[in-house]
Design a protein around this motif. Sequence first.
Motif, PDB file in Angstrom:
ATOM      1  N   GLN A  41      41.641  33.433  39.684  1.00 61.15           N
ATOM      2  CA  GLN A  41      40.556  34.341  40.090  1.00 61.15           C
ATOM      3  C   GLN A  41      41.129  35.651  40.637  1.00 61.15           C
ATOM      4  N   GLY A  45      40.838  39.412  39.052  1.00 65.51           N
ATOM      5  CA  GLY A  45      40.325  40.488  39.903  1.00 65.51           C
ATOM      6  C   GLY A  45      41.295  41.656  39.992  1.00 65.51           C
ATOM      7  N   TRP A  49      41.044  45.528  38.836  1.00 66.16           N
ATOM      8  CA  TRP A  49      41.374  46.651  39.732  1.00 66.16           C
ATOM      9  C   TRP A  49      42.356  47.605  39.046  1.00 66.16           C
ATOM     10  N   TYR A  52      40.527  49.569  36.511  1.00 64.39           N
ATOM     11  CA  TYR A  52      39.715  50.525  37.267  1.00 64.39           C
ATOM     12  C   TYR A  52      40.581  51.703  37.742  1.00 64.39           C
TER      13      TYR A  52
ATOM     14  N   TRP B   3      32.739  51.854  34.734  1.00 61.05           N
ATOM     15  CA  TRP B   3      33.851  51.708  35.680  1.00 61.05           C
ATOM     16  C   TRP B   3      33.369  51.233  37.047  1.00 61.05           C
ATOM     17  N   THR B   4      32.142  51.615  37.420  1.00 68.69           N
ATOM     18  CA  THR B   4      31.563  51.128  38.672  1.00 68.69           C
ATOM     19  C   THR B   4      31.347  49.622  38.586  1.00 68.69           C
ATOM     20  N   ILE B   6      33.006  47.536  36.581  1.00 69.33           N
ATOM     21  CA  ILE B   6      34.337  46.905  36.585  1.00 69.33           C
ATOM     22  C   ILE B   6      34.913  46.882  37.999  1.00 69.33           C
ATOM     23  N   GLY B   7      34.742  47.952  38.746  1.00 69.74           N
ATOM     24  CA  GLY B   7      35.209  48.010  40.133  1.00 69.74           C
ATOM     25  C   GLY B   7      34.494  46.989  41.011  1.00 69.74           C
ATOM     26  N   ALA B  10      35.736  43.557  40.061  1.00 67.18           N
ATOM     27  CA  ALA B  10      37.090  43.391  40.617  1.00 67.18           C
ATOM     28  C   ALA B  10      37.010  43.057  42.107  1.00 67.18           C
ATOM     29  N   ALA B  11      36.181  43.799  42.844  1.00 68.37           N
ATOM     30  CA  ALA B  11      36.040  43.581  44.286  1.00 68.37           C
ATOM     31  C   ALA B  11      35.471  42.194  44.580  1.00 68.37           C
ATOM     32  N   THR B  12      34.460  41.789  43.797  1.00 66.60           N
ATOM     33  CA  THR B  12      33.833  40.476  44.006  1.00 66.60           C
ATOM     34  C   THR B  12      34.828  39.338  43.755  1.00 66.60           C
ATOM     35  N   LEU B  13      35.553  39.437  42.639  1.00 63.62           N
ATOM     36  CA  LEU B  13      36.533  38.390  42.300  1.00 63.62           C
ATOM     37  C   LEU B  13      37.616  38.284  43.373  1.00 63.62           C
ATOM     38  N   THR B  14      38.159  39.424  43.802  1.00 64.02           N
ATOM     39  CA  THR B  14      39.274  39.370  44.757  1.00 64.02           C
ATOM     40  C   THR B  14      38.798  38.967  46.156  1.00 64.02           C
ATOM     41  N   PHE B  16      36.472  36.977  47.082  1.00 69.07           N
ATOM     42  CA  PHE B  16      36.159  35.549  47.213  1.00 69.07           C
ATOM     43  C   PHE B  16      37.276  34.662  46.638  1.00 69.07           C
ATOM     44  N   SER B  17      38.435  35.251  46.398  1.00 67.47           N
ATOM     45  CA  SER B  17      39.482  34.504  45.690  1.00 67.47           C
ATOM     46  C   SER B  17      40.085  33.365  46.506  1.00 67.47           C
TER      47      SER B  17
END
Lengths: 92, 92
Positions: A41, A45, A49, A52, B3-4, B6-7, B10-14, B16-17
């Motif tokens: 995960q 992510g 990033w 991005y 890109w928003t 994807i960003g 990316a933020a959600t995945l990381t 809650f990782s």
Amino acid sequence: MIWTIIGALAATLTMFSFIPQIHKSLSTKSVKDVSALTLFQLSLGVLLWLIYGIARRDAIIIVANAVTFVTLAILIFLYFKFGLSNGRRGGN
Amino acid sequence: MIWTIIGALAATLTMFSFIPQIHKSLSTKSVKDVSALTLFQLSLGVLLWLIYGIARRDAIIIVANAVTFVTLAILIFLYFKFGLSNGRRGGN
């Protein structure tokens, strides 16, 4: 200026944060308590990033996430190397 | 716009990782293969990112790092709870 230093320190600490885990896994050759889901995960992510950062042409985001992605790829390699050689996958 | 998204992904995945790692540690009650140094280094880095985000008034950086910091704090608690109850600290 102070915030740039704090940001740089934050980026440096986080991007090299999996080096101690790599060192520990190499030393003990055991990864059964490490969550593969967390590794996958986080890798996905971090890869997003990185994409991005490339799209935004943001050097800090690119470098920080490229380094983290490489260390996570090494950890995933070790996870399967030691996980499989111990005859178990360790689950999630 | 793409890109928003994807960003945000990316933020959600990381952020809650570390939930799967918390779940795994709670299930197995074993943390000996987890690197405490990685947990501490990452927590300090994430805390600095949080301070940086507050200084910059950047909501994404604040939320992402606040969530990650809480999950890491839970993991550190579990590390000492299960690490000590198993009669060993597990080293780095």
